[in-house]
Design an enzyme around this catalytic site. Structure first.
Site, PDB file in Angstrom:
ATOM      1  N   HIS B  78      30.506   6.280  -9.471  1.00 50.66           N
ATOM      2  CA  HIS B  78      30.603   7.571  -8.783  1.00 50.66           C
ATOM      3  C   HIS B  78      29.205   8.157  -8.576  1.00 50.66           C
ATOM      4  O   HIS B  78      28.860   8.595  -7.480  1.00 50.66           O
ATOM      5  CB  HIS B  78      31.481   8.527  -9.603  1.00 50.66           C
ATOM      6  CG  HIS B  78      31.376   9.971  -9.204  1.00 50.66           C
ATOM      7  ND1 HIS B  78      31.914  10.460  -8.036  1.00 50.66           N
ATOM      8  CD2 HIS B  78      30.785  11.035  -9.813  1.00 50.66           C
ATOM      9  CE1 HIS B  78      31.662  11.757  -7.943  1.00 50.66           C
ATOM     10  NE2 HIS B  78      30.971  12.134  -9.009  1.00 50.66           N
ATOM     11  N   ASP B 107      10.791  10.320  19.705  1.00 55.57           N
ATOM     12  CA  ASP B 107      11.633   9.531  18.796  1.00 55.57           C
ATOM     13  C   ASP B 107      10.927   9.489  17.454  1.00 55.57           C
ATOM     14  O   ASP B 107       9.871  10.109  17.278  1.00 55.57           O
ATOM     15  CB  ASP B 107      11.836   8.100  19.353  1.00 55.57           C
ATOM     16  CG  ASP B 107      13.112   7.454  18.809  1.00 55.57           C
ATOM     17  OD1 ASP B 107      13.297   7.471  17.586  1.00 55.57           O
ATOM     18  OD2 ASP B 107      13.930   6.969  19.606  1.00 55.57           O
ATOM     19  N   TRP B 143      24.667   5.716 -14.676  1.00 53.84           N
ATOM     20  CA  TRP B 143      23.780   5.469 -13.527  1.00 53.84           C
ATOM     21  C   TRP B 143      22.328   5.362 -13.945  1.00 53.84           C
ATOM     22  O   TRP B 143      21.499   4.834 -13.224  1.00 53.84           O
ATOM     23  CB  TRP B 143      23.963   6.560 -12.462  1.00 53.84           C
ATOM     24  CG  TRP B 143      23.179   7.824 -12.706  1.00 53.84           C
ATOM     25  CD1 TRP B 143      23.496   8.828 -13.568  1.00 53.84           C
ATOM     26  CD2 TRP B 143      21.943   8.204 -12.086  1.00 53.84           C
ATOM     27  NE1 TRP B 143      22.540   9.817 -13.528  1.00 53.84           N
ATOM     28  CE2 TRP B 143      21.564   9.458 -12.617  1.00 53.84           C
ATOM     29  CE3 TRP B 143      21.108   7.625 -11.129  1.00 53.84           C
ATOM     30  CZ2 TRP B 143      20.406  10.131 -12.244  1.00 53.84           C
ATOM     31  CZ3 TRP B 143      19.937   8.302 -10.749  1.00 53.84           C
ATOM     32  CH2 TRP B 143      19.612   9.545 -11.314  1.00 53.84           C
ATOM     33  N   SER B 170      15.088   0.833   1.443  1.00 53.74           N
ATOM     34  CA  SER B 170      15.558   1.637   2.572  1.00 53.74           C
ATOM     35  C   SER B 170      14.962   3.044   2.516  1.00 53.74           C
ATOM     36  O   SER B 170      14.476   3.574   3.514  1.00 53.74           O
ATOM     37  CB  SER B 170      17.091   1.700   2.547  1.00 53.74           C
ATOM     38  OG  SER B 170      17.552   2.700   3.403  1.00 53.74           O
ATOM     39  N   SER B 171      14.975   3.635   1.311  1.00 54.33           N
ATOM     40  CA  SER B 171      14.449   4.999   1.162  1.00 54.33           C
ATOM     41  C   SER B 171      12.966   5.050   1.449  1.00 54.33           C
ATOM     42  O   SER B 171      12.479   5.983   2.090  1.00 54.33           O
ATOM     43  CB  SER B 171      14.681   5.516  -0.259  1.00 54.33           C
ATOM     44  OG  SER B 171      16.044   5.664  -0.491  1.00 54.33           O
ATOM     45  N   HIS B 254      13.594  12.764 -12.309  1.00 58.88           N
ATOM     46  CA  HIS B 254      13.525  14.191 -12.068  1.00 58.88           C
ATOM     47  C   HIS B 254      13.078  14.540 -10.656  1.00 58.88           C
ATOM     48  O   HIS B 254      13.739  15.340  -9.989  1.00 58.88           O
ATOM     49  CB  HIS B 254      12.741  14.971 -13.128  1.00 58.88           C
ATOM     50  CG  HIS B 254      13.145  16.397 -13.057  1.00 58.88           C
ATOM     51  ND1 HIS B 254      14.313  16.866 -13.600  1.00 58.88           N
ATOM     52  CD2 HIS B 254      12.627  17.425 -12.372  1.00 58.88           C
ATOM     53  CE1 HIS B 254      14.475  18.127 -13.265  1.00 58.88           C
ATOM     54  NE2 HIS B 254      13.461  18.494 -12.521  1.00 58.88           N
ATOM     55  N   GLU B 256      13.687  12.833  -8.217  1.00 63.31           N
ATOM     56  CA  GLU B 256      14.864  12.465  -7.422  1.00 63.31           C
ATOM     57  C   GLU B 256      15.804  13.670  -7.237  1.00 63.31           C
ATOM     58  O   GLU B 256      16.401  13.872  -6.191  1.00 63.31           O
ATOM     59  CB  GLU B 256      15.608  11.308  -8.117  1.00 63.31           C
ATOM     60  CG  GLU B 256      16.986  10.970  -7.568  1.00 63.31           C
ATOM     61  CD  GLU B 256      16.967  10.367  -6.176  1.00 63.31           C
ATOM     62  OE1 GLU B 256      15.888   9.902  -5.750  1.00 63.31           O
ATOM     63  OE2 GLU B 256      18.023  10.368  -5.517  1.00 63.31           O
ATOM     64  N   TYR B 258      14.895  16.705  -6.946  1.00 61.31           N
ATOM     65  CA  TYR B 258      14.324  17.550  -5.889  1.00 61.31           C
ATOM     66  C   TYR B 258      14.398  16.880  -4.534  1.00 61.31           C
ATOM     67  O   TYR B 258      14.459  17.565  -3.508  1.00 61.31           O
ATOM     68  CB  TYR B 258      12.901  17.973  -6.277  1.00 61.31           C
ATOM     69  CG  TYR B 258      12.973  18.864  -7.487  1.00 61.31           C
ATOM     70  CD1 TYR B 258      13.315  20.201  -7.342  1.00 61.31           C
ATOM     71  CD2 TYR B 258      12.837  18.355  -8.758  1.00 61.31           C
ATOM     72  CE1 TYR B 258      13.476  21.011  -8.443  1.00 61.31           C
ATOM     73  CE2 TYR B 258      13.007  19.156  -9.870  1.00 61.31           C
ATOM     74  CZ  TYR B 258      13.322  20.487  -9.705  1.00 61.31           C
ATOM     75  OH  TYR B 258      13.504  21.274 -10.799  1.00 61.31           O
ATOM     76  N   SER B 269      16.939  27.478   5.080  1.00 61.62           N
ATOM     77  CA  SER B 269      15.862  28.256   5.716  1.00 61.62           C
ATOM     78  C   SER B 269      15.985  28.269   7.237  1.00 61.62           C
ATOM     79  O   SER B 269      15.367  29.113   7.893  1.00 61.62           O
ATOM     80  CB  SER B 269      14.493  27.689   5.330  1.00 61.62           C
ATOM     81  OG  SER B 269      14.333  27.713   3.946  1.00 61.62           O
ATOM     82  N   HIS B 303      12.255  16.432 -20.275  1.00 60.00           N
ATOM     83  CA  HIS B 303      13.309  17.381 -20.669  1.00 60.00           C
ATOM     84  C   HIS B 303      14.688  16.727 -20.642  1.00 60.00           C
ATOM     85  O   HIS B 303      15.646  17.285 -21.142  1.00 60.00           O
ATOM     86  CB  HIS B 303      13.259  18.678 -19.834  1.00 60.00           C
ATOM     87  CG  HIS B 303      13.624  18.533 -18.397  1.00 60.00           C
ATOM     88  ND1 HIS B 303      13.127  19.367 -17.422  1.00 60.00           N
ATOM     89  CD2 HIS B 303      14.433  17.686 -17.745  1.00 60.00           C
ATOM     90  CE1 HIS B 303      13.624  19.026 -16.253  1.00 60.00           C
ATOM     91  NE2 HIS B 303      14.423  18.005 -16.421  1.00 60.00           N
ATOM     92  N   HIS B 304      14.775  15.519 -20.054  1.00 61.43           N
ATOM     93  CA  HIS B 304      16.043  14.770 -20.101  1.00 61.43           C
ATOM     94  C   HIS B 304      16.187  14.018 -21.421  1.00 61.43           C
ATOM     95  O   HIS B 304      17.217  13.386 -21.653  1.00 61.43           O
ATOM     96  CB  HIS B 304      16.093  13.755 -18.954  1.00 61.43           C
ATOM     97  CG  HIS B 304      16.108  14.395 -17.591  1.00 61.43           C
ATOM     98  ND1 HIS B 304      17.274  14.723 -16.940  1.00 61.43           N
ATOM     99  CD2 HIS B 304      15.107  14.793 -16.769  1.00 61.43           C
ATOM    100  CE1 HIS B 304      16.985  15.273 -15.771  1.00 61.43           C
ATOM    101  NE2 HIS B 304      15.680  15.340 -15.638  1.00 61.43           N
ATOM    102  N   THR B 329      11.144  28.588  -7.362  1.00 64.14           N
ATOM    103  CA  THR B 329      12.535  28.611  -6.893  1.00 64.14           C
ATOM    104  C   THR B 329      12.975  30.047  -6.679  1.00 64.14           C
ATOM    105  O   THR B 329      13.660  30.369  -5.702  1.00 64.14           O
ATOM    106  CB  THR B 329      13.467  27.905  -7.908  1.00 64.14           C
ATOM    107  OG1 THR B 329      12.893  26.644  -8.243  1.00 64.14           O
ATOM    108  CG2 THR B 329      14.849  27.682  -7.318  1.00 64.14           C
ATOM    109  N   LYS B 332      11.814  31.417  -3.449  1.00 67.22           N
ATOM    110  CA  LYS B 332      12.645  31.012  -2.311  1.00 67.22           C
ATOM    111  C   LYS B 332      13.923  31.842  -2.233  1.00 67.22           C
ATOM    112  O   LYS B 332      14.316  32.308  -1.165  1.00 67.22           O
ATOM    113  CB  LYS B 332      12.981  29.527  -2.397  1.00 67.22           C
ATOM    114  CG  LYS B 332      11.736  28.648  -2.373  1.00 67.22           C
ATOM    115  CD  LYS B 332      12.054  27.182  -2.274  1.00 67.22           C
ATOM    116  CE  LYS B 332      12.533  26.819  -0.900  1.00 67.22           C
ATOM    117  NZ  LYS B 332      11.527  27.011   0.130  1.00 67.22           N
ATOM    118  N   ARG B 451      30.337  14.266 -22.615  1.00 68.99           N
ATOM    119  CA  ARG B 451      30.538  13.684 -21.291  1.00 68.99           C
ATOM    120  C   ARG B 451      30.830  12.190 -21.417  1.00 68.99           C
ATOM    121  O   ARG B 451      30.667  11.614 -22.488  1.00 68.99           O
ATOM    122  CB  ARG B 451      29.309  13.936 -20.402  1.00 68.99           C
ATOM    123  CG  ARG B 451      28.040  13.408 -20.944  1.00 68.99           C
ATOM    124  CD  ARG B 451      26.811  13.870 -20.158  1.00 68.99           C
ATOM    125  NE  ARG B 451      26.709  13.251 -18.842  1.00 68.99           N
ATOM    126  CZ  ARG B 451      25.551  13.025 -18.199  1.00 68.99           C
ATOM    127  NH1 ARG B 451      24.400  13.374 -18.780  1.00 68.99           N
ATOM    128  NH2 ARG B 451      25.519  12.475 -17.025  1.00 68.99           N
TER     129      ARG B 451
END
Lengths: 39, 535
Positions: B78, B107, B143, B170-171, B254, B256, B258, B269, B303-304, B329, B332, B451
């Site tokens: 998932h 293009d 994951w 690809s990314s 991390h 990722e 963002y 925006s 922090h993870h 943040t 914003k 979890r």
């Protein structure tokens, strides 16, 4: 040809793309080599 | 006239190819954008089906539908499908469609590489999803692919690694294309600070992708060599260090987060100024805030891993660096609020999603500050509180950004207005059910529910039941969205004007709806004076 036209030329586009690809490759290999020195 | 412009003019008389060749050999940014978006929608339903299986199992205590190993496969798949298959391709699809239109480029800079970037993805996900039918099943170690657990994966292991490599490739190619397009292909008078905020958000996101996707590729390559080529990067028995994997993974992981939220910031925006009928408040400070968030995302990874154990100085550094992210943040959030202040606001569906984003993403942000506090995180870690936190960031955050963007630009893509009433019904059902699903998870986490478990103690029954009902409602509501999108694609609905909305700002609204196959073959003129939408 002005600098702004040159920015859009195929050669300039290719140069920018290759630089970015080289950076990505360097980061990939760099992390593996750094890990080798620790493991 | 330079070569690129001459080549374009030689081709400007033909339209799209007929049949499958149009899509298989696509080099047009609009076609490739459409394919990315449809692929992402498909993956949203694949990942969503897995979420439904997870929530069905958790509807009541005890094991009812699936065995624990399959449950673990579902949580792992998932996440992989939603992150790499749904959210990221959706934003790349939006970038493909909108970045050239917003900067006045004909293009993407590298159209053939664009084709390759997209077509790699279906193969990557075929590889990943094929593992569901293998002996030993799909990957089930989460994951994050932590060793040594992930090394116990059966036949699926090399398929997992190779599919992650392909997604990364690809990314990276997509990110290179976006950066080169923005840096090299802008209309001549569009300076960097005149760029629309969506383009800015994607420029910074693309740099993040180039910086961290190779790190993930390196990490999984080392997992591969540990498994098959006798190395011991992460194997303690061979002198390696499994915790080093966590450091490397989260150095990718991390930023990722963002990568998945900054383009949504860009979308919001764009939407809020249009429906508040005011220029974006603090345009330049928005750019600096995104840049600050991107920089800080590189120095908060541990922090993870607070429960892994680290020196007190490390805990303090990562705690305070993480909390610091709340500052840009907050800039914003306040800027969006100030944009709406005394605006002539109307609440069409894109605006509803943008306003809901503001409220609900902020909840995810606040719970983020909570889990950043080391002593508190020792309690929250691996509990449903964390699940609640990241789903608030990713669903009413990233996904609402995507849904808002689709409603905002769908008339530009298809030339048809969507059914506003159905759009609003879709919004309200989605917004209500997303809270019914994820808010109770805060309570479950605080009460101690871990979890990634298929069964739980009976005191967690009630809120799990509520969350599961919410999830089913959320899943079913998305069929309304599919109906709306397909209706517009099939040419139903009122014809859309070029501007679509009430006097929106930006180059994309200067071309007809639907946007012609070729646009901006001659670079457009950008107003010299600071103009709302351009500055």
């Amino acid at each position: 040809m002005t600098r702004k036209d040159d920015r859009r030329s195929p050669a300039s586009v290719r140069r920018s793309a290759l630089w970015l690809a080289a950076i990505a490759l360097a980061i990939f290999l760099g992390f593996i080599f750094l890990s080798m020195s620790r493991a | 006239m330079n070569t690129a412009v001459a080549e374009l003019e030689a081709h400007d008389h033909h339209g799209p190819e007929k049949g499958f060749r149009r899509w298989l050999f696509a080099t047009n940014h609009k076609d490739i954008g459409t394919m990315y978006l449809l692929f992402s929608l498909t993956m949203l339903f694949v990942g969503g089906t897995m979420a439904m299986i997870i929530r069905s199992e958790l509807l009541a205590p005890g094991l009812q539908f699936v065995n624990p190993d399959f449950f673990n496969q579902m949580t792992t798949m998932h996440a992989l499908v939603m992150i790499f298959g749904a959210v990221m391709p959706a934003f790349v699809g939006l970038a493909n469609w909108m970045v050239p239109l917003m900067i006045g480029a004909p293009d993407m800079a590298l159209p053939r590489m664009n084709n390759l970037s997209f077509w790699i993805l279906p193969f990557a996900f075929m590889l990943l999803l094929s593992t569901l039918f293998m002996s030993g099943g799909a990957p089930a170690g989460g994951w994050t692919m932590y060793p040594p657990l992930v090394l116990q994966t059966g036949d699926a292991f090399p398929f997992l690694i190779f599919s992650v490599h392909l997604m990364g490739l690809s990314s990276i190619m997509g990110a290179i294309n976006i950066i080169v397009t923005i840096v090299n292909m802008r209309a001549p008078d569009m300076s960097l600070l005149k760029m629309p905020m969506f383009v800015w958000s994607w420029l910074i996101t693309a740099y993040l992708l180039i910086a961290v996707m190779p790190v993930l590729a390196g990490a999984v390559t080392m997992l591969l060599t540990d498994q098959f080529f006798g190395t011991s990067f992460f194997l303690a028995a061979g002198g390696g260090d499994p915790v080093m994997y966590q450091h490397i993974f989260w150095f990718f992981g991390h930023p990722e987060v963002y990568i998945m939220i900054l383009p949504a910031f860009g979308v919001v925006s764009e939407i809020i100024p249009t429906f508040a009928r005011k220029p974006l408040f603090g345009h330049d400070s928005m750019v600096y805030a995104i840049s600050a968030i991107a920089f800080l995302s590189f120095i908060v990874w541990a922090h993870h891993m607070f429960t892994v154990g680290m020196p007190l100085s490390g805990q303090l550094f990562f705690m305070f660096a993480t909390m610091l992210i709340a500052v840009p943040t907050g800039v914003k959030i306040f800027n969006w609020t100030a944009t709406m202040w005394r605006g002539s606001m109307t609440f069409e569906t894109p605006m509803l999603f943008a306003v809901a984003f503001l409220f609900l993403f902020t909840i995810g942000g606040f719970s983020g500050v909570m889990v950043a506090i080391v002593p508190a995180d020792i309690q929250y870690h691996d509990s449903y509180f964390v699940v609640a936190h990241f789903h608030y960031v990713l669903v009413p955050g990233a996904l609402f950004g995507i849904l808002g963007a689709v409603y905002y630009w769908l008339p530009k893509w298809t030339g048809r207005m969507y059914n506003e009433k159905l759009g609003q019904i879709h919004f309200w059902l989605t917004a209500i059910f997303v809270n019914v699903t994820f808010f109770p998870m805060h309570f479950l986490g605080l009460a101690g529910m871990p979890r990634r478990i298929p069964d739980y103690a009976t005191q967690f029954t009630d809120w799990n039941f509520v969350a599961s009902i919410g999830a089913f409602g959320f899943g079913l509501s998305q069929f309304i969205f599919v109906y709306i999108v397909i209706s517009c694609m099939r040419g139903r609905g009122e014809p859309a004007t070029a501007e679509v909305w009430d006097n929106p700002k930006g180059l994309e609204w200067t071309v007809p709806s639907p946007a012609p196959f070729h646009t901006f073959e001659v670079p457009p003129k950008i107003p010299a004076a600071p103009a709302p939408g351009f500055s």
